[in-house]
Motif scaffolding. Structure first.
Motif, mmCIF file in Angstrom:
data_model
loop_
_atom_site.group_PDB
_atom_site.id
_atom_site.type_symbol
_atom_site.label_atom_id
_atom_site.label_comp_id
_atom_site.label_asym_id
_atom_site.label_seq_id
_atom_site.Cartn_x
_atom_site.Cartn_y
_atom_site.Cartn_z
ATOM 1 N N HIS A 13 -38.293 -22.677 -16.025
ATOM 2 C CA HIS A 13 -37.404 -23.670 -15.430
ATOM 3 C C HIS A 13 -36.227 -23.987 -15.964
ATOM 4 N N ARG A 17 -32.682 -23.169 -14.028
ATOM 5 C CA ARG A 17 -31.464 -24.381 -13.806
ATOM 6 C C ARG A 17 -30.227 -23.953 -14.477
ATOM 7 N N GLU A 73 -31.578 -31.554 -12.513
ATOM 8 C CA GLU A 73 -32.803 -30.981 -13.036
ATOM 9 C C GLU A 73 -32.814 -30.516 -14.515
#
Length: 97
Positions: A13, A17, A73
């Protein structure tokens, strides 16, 4: 409201990002520099007016548009990680006490 992430390692993740963030800054920088080369002219901003070629302002706008969601995010990943740590600490204190 509970925020859940798919069962993917957390580092994946972060990589996605931060890659989005890098792409946003790259597009914004490219757009700004090439627009400066054109003397900040707005001629050809419309695609049909510019032989269907992208104007540097399009790159700048896309880059500026990608940066805030990527940062958001990353902040949300930090919130989820902090919530997981807090839940783990609470479970450990319940089992110990």
């Amino acid at each position: 409201m509970r925020i859940t992430l798919p069962k993917v390692p957390l580092w994946v993740h972060y990589v996605v990002r931060f890659t989005m963030l890098g792409i946003g800054f790259t597009f914004a920088t490219y757009g700004l520099l090439t627009w400066r080369e054109q003397g900040f002219s707005l001629a050809g901003v419309w695609l049909y007016d510019n032989d269907w070629r992208l104007h540097p302002l399009h790159f700048l706008i896309f880059g500026i548009g990608v940066i805030p969601p990527a940062i958001w995010e990353i902040f949300m990943l930090e919130v989820v990680l902090a919530a997981r740590r807090q839940a783990k600490a609470q479970r450990e204190s319940e089992t110990a006490g």
